[in-house]
Each structure stands twice: as structure tokens, then as C-alpha cells.
Scaffold this active site. Structure first.
Site, PDB file in Angstrom:
ATOM      1  CE  LYS A 195      -3.262   2.280   2.714  1.00  0.00           C
ATOM      2  NZ  LYS A 195      -4.318   2.364   3.856  1.00  0.00           N
ATOM      3  CE  LYS A 248      -5.708   2.144  -0.631  1.00  0.00           C
ATOM      4  NZ  LYS A 248      -6.376   1.645   0.883  1.00  0.00           N
TER       5      LYS A 248
HETATM    6  C1  PBG Z   1      -7.329   3.384   5.796  1.00  0.00           C
HETATM    7  C2  PBG Z   1      -7.000   3.125   4.186  1.00  0.00           C
HETATM    8  C3  PBG Z   1      -7.664   4.174   3.082  1.00  0.00           C
HETATM    9  C4  PBG Z   1      -7.939   3.923   2.182  1.00  0.00           C
HETATM   10  C5  PBG Z   1      -8.458   2.166   2.091  1.00  0.00           C
HETATM   11  N1  PBG Z   1      -8.102   2.007   3.991  1.00  0.00           N
HETATM   12  C6  PBG Z   1      -6.779   5.430   3.196  1.00  0.00           C
HETATM   13  C7  PBG Z   1      -5.873   6.336   3.582  1.00  0.00           C
HETATM   14  O1  PBG Z   1      -4.662   5.270   3.829  1.00  0.00           O
HETATM   15  O2  PBG Z   1      -5.614   7.304   3.717  1.00  0.00           O
HETATM   16  C8  PBG Z   1      -8.406   4.481   0.897  1.00  0.00           C
HETATM   17  C9  PBG Z   1      -8.831   4.028  -0.659  1.00  0.00           C
HETATM   18  C10 PBG Z   1      -9.967   4.678  -1.563  1.00  0.00           C
HETATM   19  O3  PBG Z   1      -8.892   5.760  -1.878  1.00  0.00           O
HETATM   20  O4  PBG Z   1     -10.006   4.027  -2.675  1.00  0.00           O
HETATM   21  N2  PBG Z   1      -5.926   3.403   5.805  1.00  0.00           N
END
Ligand code: PBG
Length: 326
Positions: A195, A248
Site C-alpha cells: 500500500k 493499492k
Molecule cells: C485506511 C484506508 C485508506 C484507503 C483504504 N483504507 C486511506 C488511507 O490510507 O489514507 C483508501 C481507499 C481509497 O482511496 O479508495 N487506511
């Protein structure tokens, strides 16, 4: 064999011929639809930066879930927007928390729906970070215990799968051990393994009210410049017990997705994130692109790069098109 003996266009002449040699196919049962749950009754608020995406209250979940099933979308990913936030994100793991209520409602009314939950602290902490702060820094090890508590509370409420998205080191092992200790050894973990720190999360943070109040997430999410590190992260999560690994965002990281697919034999998920969704919606609203066509081409490219499943706000829209086509 080369031109004029060989002509690739021969196999592109008719729709039937093209279908015969199509290498990548999408089906609605490979989509996971994210839902934002808010407190209250009969609430359905459109997220201003994500047209077509709504934050809904628990009582409207059954209707939403049935609509998804009708379209062949059988999996949901739940995010909660709690009533109250504090420094430790306590509302993330209370028995009657917003996500816990949502899970119970879904498993009671629509038990055939696969319910996956996002396990993270950022929606629940007053400071908006994905872990607890010690001296202004997100502390890894003290966060693990809380994450495990959140995951356990979701599974106790009936979640079919948990998806930690915090990017703390060691969280998959911690969650696995906790679930096993409580006899939930059959509940899988979908790990947000690679991520990245991404500006494509902007609209999500509006939707989930989870923007960090100070600083950024660079101390725990991955540097967009790195791909070898992604392989290492995925490998660690697999060693710790992940059942599905995730990349992601999706589109800007298709190379990472392809590399992960190549390297590992576990199921791979891709998260087509909020900003990726909103950009298509915005351009389509301006008449600059054909929104449906770009949506399909985008999701197809994610599958082609190697995703087994796609988490996407387009799940229902794409499923509707696929359904009407047959
Ligand atoms: C929580 C999380 C996030 C997303 C999914 N889980 C945001 C982040 O890490 O700031 C993003 C999902 C999206 O942008 O559709 N940590």
C-alpha cells in the site's frame, strides 16, 4: 511467418472471433464493493468528491446488499465512520461500534453476502493516523495489539474476512495469532501488503473523514518509487499468514501488480481507489471521455495485469453492464 502470409487482423474480423481469443474476462463475482457506514437512521449521503458513492446508515444496508447480489456482486468491504473519535481509536473495537453493527445487520439479513472489513485506525483516531502516536510518531508495536482487537471484534460480530490496511510491521502475524487463539482459525486475512503513500486516496478521506490532522503517512505507507520493496512486503505478509495479498492503488501501480502476480501464487487483489474512480467520473461528467468505456478498459487492464479480484467503487456499474450484455 510474417506479413503477407501472417495477418493478425484475421482474428479480429468479427465479434465472435474476437471473443474466442479474448485473454482476459471480468465477472461481477470478482468485484468487491466498498461501503461507508455512518451512524443514524435512513441516512444516504452522496460523497461530494465521489459521485455515485453514498455513505449509508446501518438500516439501509440490507437493501444495498440485495441490490449488489442481484447484480452478481457478492462481496462487500466495510468502512465505518464512528460517532466519536479519540487518540487511541477506541470506537474501532467496541462491541457496538459502527462497523460491528453493520456486520451483524448484514449477516442477519443477507447471510450469503461475503462481508470483508477494513481494519485500520485512521477513521477512529482524533489525529487521523493509522496507529497510536507516541511523541508525535506513529508507534508500531503498541498499535499491533489494538489492530488485533479491532479484527477480533469484527470477526466476533460475524465478518467473513478481515483486511488490515494500516501498514504497521507485523500486523498480519498479530491478527492471525489473535484470531487463532479465539478459535477463528478459518477466517482469512486479506492484507493490504503493498500500500503506497498516494494522493489518489484524497476523495476517500472526504468520504471516511480520515485525513491525518498533521503530517502525512510516509512513515508507514510505501514510497511510490519502490517496486522491490513491494515484493518484500508481500513476501513478509505471506510468511505472517496472509491469505490474499493486495496492491493499492491499482492503475498507477500495474507494474507492481504484474510483478506480484509473477512472483507469488497466492490470490492477488487490487484496490482501484477513490481518486482513480473520481477522475473517470469527473472527466465523463465534462463530456471529455466515455465514462462507461473508460471504466471497463480500466478494470480490464487491472485484471490483465494479474489481479484475481478488484476492490472498486465501480463494482455495481460494471456488473450492470456485464449483466445486460448477456
Ligand atoms: C485506511 C484506508 C485508506 C484507503 C483504504 N483504507 C486511506 C488511507 O490510507 O489514507 C483508501 C481507499 C481509497 O482511496 O479508495 N487506511
Amino acid at each position: 511467418m510474417v506479413f503477407p502470409e501472417y495477418r493478425p487482423r484475421r482474428m479480429r474480423r468479427t465479434a465472435t472471433m474476437r471473443a474466442l481469443i479474448r485473454e482476459t474476462r471480468m465477472t461481477a463475482d470478482q468485484f468487491i464493493y466498498p461501503l461507508f457506514i455512518i451512524p443514524g437512521k435512513n441516512k444516504r449521503e452522496e460523497v461530494s468528491s465521489m459521485p455515485g458513492v453514498f455513505r449509508i446508515s446501518v438500516d439501509l444496508l440490507e437493501k444495498e446488499a440485495r441490490e449488489c447480489l442481484e447484480l452478481g456482486v457478492n462481496s462487500l468491504l466495510l468502512f465505518g465512520i464512528p460517532e466519536t473519535k479519540d487518540a487511541m481509536g477506541t470506537s474501532a473495537h467496541i462491541k457496538d461500534g459502527i462497523v460491528q453493527q453493520a456486520i451483524r445487520e448484514l449477516k442477519k439479513k443477507v447471510p450469503e453476502m461475503l462481508v470483508i472489513t477494513d481494519v485500520c485506525l485512521c477513521e477512529y483516531t482524533s489525529h487521523g493516523h493509522c496507529g497510536c502516536l507516541i511523541n508525535g510518531e506513529v508507534d508500531n508495536d503498541s498499535t499491533l495489539e489494538i489492530l488485533a482487537k479491532i479484527a477480533l471484534s469484527h470477526v466476533e460480530a460475524g465478518a467473513d474476512m478481515v483486511a488490515p490496511s494500516d501498514m504497521m510491521d507485523g500486523r498480519v502475524a498479530e491478527i492471525r495469532a489473535t484470531l487463532d487463539e479465539h478459535n477463528f482459525e478459518m477466517v482469512p486475512i486479506m492484507a493490504y501488503s503493498a500500500k503506497y503513500v498516494s494522493s489518489f486516496y484524497g476523495p476517500f478521506r472526504d468520504a471516511a473523514d480520515s485525513a491525518p490532522q498533521s503530517g502525512n503517512r510516509k512513515g508507514y505507507q510505501m514510497d511510490p518509487a519502490n517496486i522491490r520493496e513491494a515484493i518484500r512486503e508481500v513476501s513478509l505478509d505471506i510468511d505472517e499468514g496472509a491469505d490474499i495479498v493486495m496492491v493499492k492503488p491499482a492503475v498507477a501501480y500495474l507494474d507492481v501488480l504484474a510483478a506480484v502476480r509473477q512472483e507469488f501464487d497466492l490470490p492477488v487483489a487490487a484496490y482501484h481507489v477513490s481518486g482513480e474512480y473520481s477522475m473517470i467520473k469527473a472527466a465523463a461528467a465534462n463530456g471529455w471521455i466515455d465514462g462507461d468505456a473508460v471504466m471497463e478498459e480500466t478494470l480490464l487492464s487491472i485484471k490483465r495485469a494479474g489481479a484475481d479480484m478488484i476492490i472498486t467503487y465501480f463494482a455495481k456499474d460494471m456488473a450492470r453492464i456485464l449483466k445486460n450484455r448477456r
